[in-house]
Motif scaffolding. Structure first.
Motif, mmCIF file in Angstrom:
data_model
loop_
_atom_site.group_PDB
_atom_site.id
_atom_site.type_symbol
_atom_site.label_atom_id
_atom_site.label_comp_id
_atom_site.label_asym_id
_atom_site.label_seq_id
_atom_site.Cartn_x
_atom_site.Cartn_y
_atom_site.Cartn_z
ATOM 1 N N ASP A 107 0.519 -1.486 -0.225
ATOM 2 C CA ASP A 107 0.049 -0.254 -0.414
ATOM 3 C C ASP A 107 1.168 1.235 0.188
ATOM 4 O OD1 ASP A 107 -2.097 -1.314 0.171
ATOM 5 O OD2 ASP A 107 -2.724 -0.968 2.249
ATOM 6 N N PHE A 108 2.109 1.204 0.439
ATOM 7 C CA PHE A 108 2.832 2.385 0.481
ATOM 8 C C PHE A 108 3.393 2.878 -1.252
ATOM 9 C CE2 PHE A 108 7.117 4.478 0.654
ATOM 10 C CZ PHE A 108 6.763 5.361 1.535
ATOM 11 N N LYS A 109 3.319 3.933 -1.130
ATOM 12 C CA LYS A 109 3.898 4.376 -2.347
ATOM 13 C C LYS A 109 4.658 5.787 -1.994
ATOM 14 C CE LYS A 109 -0.515 3.066 -4.896
ATOM 15 N NZ LYS A 109 -0.922 2.256 -3.863
ATOM 16 N N PRO A 110 5.931 5.642 -2.369
ATOM 17 C CA PRO A 110 6.635 6.426 -2.212
ATOM 18 C C PRO A 110 6.628 7.915 -2.919
ATOM 19 C CG PRO A 110 8.018 5.169 -3.333
ATOM 20 C CD PRO A 110 6.591 4.217 -3.069
ATOM 21 N N SER A 111 7.250 8.829 -2.891
ATOM 22 C CA SER A 111 6.742 9.803 -3.278
ATOM 23 C C SER A 111 7.869 10.357 -4.278
ATOM 24 C CB SER A 111 6.506 11.200 -2.314
ATOM 25 O OG SER A 111 6.804 12.822 -3.343
ATOM 26 N N ASP A 112 7.607 10.779 -5.083
ATOM 27 C CA ASP A 112 9.401 11.695 -6.514
ATOM 28 C C ASP A 112 9.833 12.461 -5.775
ATOM 29 O OD1 ASP A 112 8.468 8.924 -8.431
ATOM 30 O OD2 ASP A 112 7.604 10.221 -9.463
ATOM 31 N N ASP A 113 9.561 13.037 -5.024
ATOM 32 C CA ASP A 113 10.088 14.500 -4.121
ATOM 33 C C ASP A 113 10.567 14.192 -2.872
ATOM 34 O OD1 ASP A 113 6.817 14.650 -3.382
ATOM 35 O OD2 ASP A 113 7.288 16.929 -4.354
ATOM 36 N N ILE A 114 10.647 13.031 -2.570
ATOM 37 C CA ILE A 114 10.617 12.456 -1.457
ATOM 38 C C ILE A 114 11.811 13.363 -0.382
ATOM 39 C CG2 ILE A 114 11.921 11.116 -1.286
ATOM 40 C CD1 ILE A 114 9.672 11.204 1.555
ATOM 41 N N ASP A 115 12.673 13.967 -0.948
ATOM 42 C CA ASP A 115 14.258 14.190 -0.781
ATOM 43 C C ASP A 115 13.920 16.329 -0.298
ATOM 44 O OD1 ASP A 115 15.239 12.075 -0.690
ATOM 45 O OD2 ASP A 115 16.489 12.008 -2.721
ATOM 46 N N ASP A 116 12.901 16.422 -1.684
ATOM 47 C CA ASP A 116 12.550 18.336 -0.812
ATOM 48 C C ASP A 116 11.530 18.216 -0.358
ATOM 49 O OD1 ASP A 116 14.406 18.831 -3.667
ATOM 50 O OD2 ASP A 116 12.262 18.410 -4.838
ATOM 51 N N LYS A 117 10.916 16.954 -0.235
ATOM 52 C CA LYS A 117 9.855 17.455 0.968
ATOM 53 C C LYS A 117 10.409 17.082 2.617
ATOM 54 C CE LYS A 117 6.047 16.005 -0.713
ATOM 55 N NZ LYS A 117 4.093 14.720 -0.980
ATOM 56 N N LEU A 118 11.627 16.644 2.848
ATOM 57 C CA LEU A 118 12.017 16.282 3.539
ATOM 58 C C LEU A 118 13.453 17.618 4.011
ATOM 59 C CD1 LEU A 118 13.927 12.663 3.624
ATOM 60 C CD2 LEU A 118 12.286 13.540 5.555
ATOM 61 N N SER A 119 13.523 18.738 3.288
ATOM 62 C CA SER A 119 14.782 18.911 2.697
ATOM 63 C C SER A 119 14.100 20.464 2.960
ATOM 64 C CB SER A 119 15.148 19.562 1.633
ATOM 65 O OG SER A 119 15.919 19.055 1.565
ATOM 66 N N GLU A 120 12.757 20.263 3.153
ATOM 67 C CA GLU A 120 11.955 21.471 3.387
ATOM 68 C C GLU A 120 11.331 21.670 5.125
ATOM 69 O OE1 GLU A 120 7.809 22.204 2.657
ATOM 70 O OE2 GLU A 120 8.595 21.971 0.455
ATOM 71 N N LEU A 121 10.604 19.900 5.491
ATOM 72 C CA LEU A 121 10.829 19.894 7.115
ATOM 73 C C LEU A 121 11.388 20.035 7.975
ATOM 74 C CD1 LEU A 121 7.851 16.890 6.099
ATOM 75 C CD2 LEU A 121 7.247 19.125 6.762
ATOM 76 N N THR A 122 13.004 19.906 7.471
ATOM 77 C CA THR A 122 13.927 19.626 8.621
ATOM 78 C C THR A 122 14.416 21.088 8.186
ATOM 79 O OG1 THR A 122 15.217 18.930 6.885
ATOM 80 C CG2 THR A 122 14.117 17.466 8.640
ATOM 81 N N GLY A 123 14.554 21.861 7.204
ATOM 82 C CA GLY A 123 15.316 23.449 6.755
ATOM 83 C C GLY A 123 16.998 22.932 6.565
ATOM 84 N N LYS A 124 17.188 21.521 5.959
ATOM 85 C CA LYS A 124 18.532 21.381 5.604
ATOM 86 C C LYS A 124 18.730 20.748 4.234
ATOM 87 C CE LYS A 124 20.264 20.365 10.120
ATOM 88 N NZ LYS A 124 20.109 19.169 11.540
ATOM 89 N N ASN A 125 19.130 21.073 3.342
ATOM 90 C CA ASN A 125 19.538 20.759 2.534
ATOM 91 C C ASN A 125 20.515 19.241 2.180
ATOM 92 O OD1 ASN A 125 18.782 20.610 -0.623
ATOM 93 N ND2 ASN A 125 20.531 22.280 -0.741
ATOM 94 N N ARG A 126 19.734 18.009 2.227
ATOM 95 C CA ARG A 126 20.261 16.872 2.048
ATOM 96 C C ARG A 126 20.198 16.156 1.054
ATOM 97 N NH1 ARG A 126 20.015 14.622 8.435
ATOM 98 N NH2 ARG A 126 20.958 16.425 9.371
ATOM 99 N N LYS A 127 20.632 15.357 0.462
ATOM 100 C CA LYS A 127 19.927 14.277 -0.400
ATOM 101 C C LYS A 127 20.252 13.101 0.468
ATOM 102 C CE LYS A 127 18.967 16.330 -4.465
ATOM 103 N NZ LYS A 127 17.724 16.660 -5.527
ATOM 104 N N TYR A 128 19.693 11.921 0.246
ATOM 105 C CA TYR A 128 19.708 10.781 0.631
ATOM 106 C C TYR A 128 19.844 9.679 -0.396
ATOM 107 C CZ TYR A 128 18.172 12.525 5.156
ATOM 108 O OH TYR A 128 17.884 14.153 6.270
#
Length: 128
Positions: A107-128
């Motif tokens: 049922d889990f469908k990962p988002s294509d822009d997950i890295d952008d959302k994580l950066s936005e939430l944490t305020g840090k520009n990270r790539k995983y």
């Protein structure tokens, strides 16, 4: 020998519940009612036991009133044996609750822009 003489104390409280409620409505205090029941009806419960029996009797009376109201509401119609009555409605409600959120890995469908959302939430520009 009266009807109450052969009953246990909880049964006496249940039988006398309408009278007890009427006395309480009239302003009598629970200890006064307990003392009267002890002297007139031979109640052997402790005061705390009397309070517990009173609480249980009220609960039993409420349940009885609900079942009578439920029976009145159905106007005497009885569901056929082959047809389910209220149980499926409850199951459907549980199924609706279970459908919320991610249930399994498929049922889990990962988002294509997950890295952008994580950066936005944490305020840090990270790539995983």
């Amino acid at each position: 020998m009266g009807l109450l003489d052969t009953r246990n104390d909880s049964a006496k409280v249940r039988i006398l519940l309408p009278e007890i409620e009427a006395e309480l409505e009239a302003g009598a205090k629970r200890p006064e009612i307990y003392a009267a029941l002890k002297s007139k009806h031979g109640l052997t419960l402790t005061y705390d036991g009397f309070l517990s029996a009173l609480k249980r009797a009220r609960k039993k009376q409420q349940l009885a009133k609900r079942s009578v109201a439920k029976a009145d509401k159905s106007d005497g119609e009885v569901a056929p044996i082959n047809e389910p009555s209220e149980a499926p409605v409850k199951k459907e409600a549980k199924q609706e609750k279970a459908k919320r959120g991610i249930i399994s890995k498929k049922d889990f469908k990962p988002s294509d822009d997950i890295d952008d959302k994580l950066s936005e939430l944490t305020g840090k520009n990270r790539k995983y």
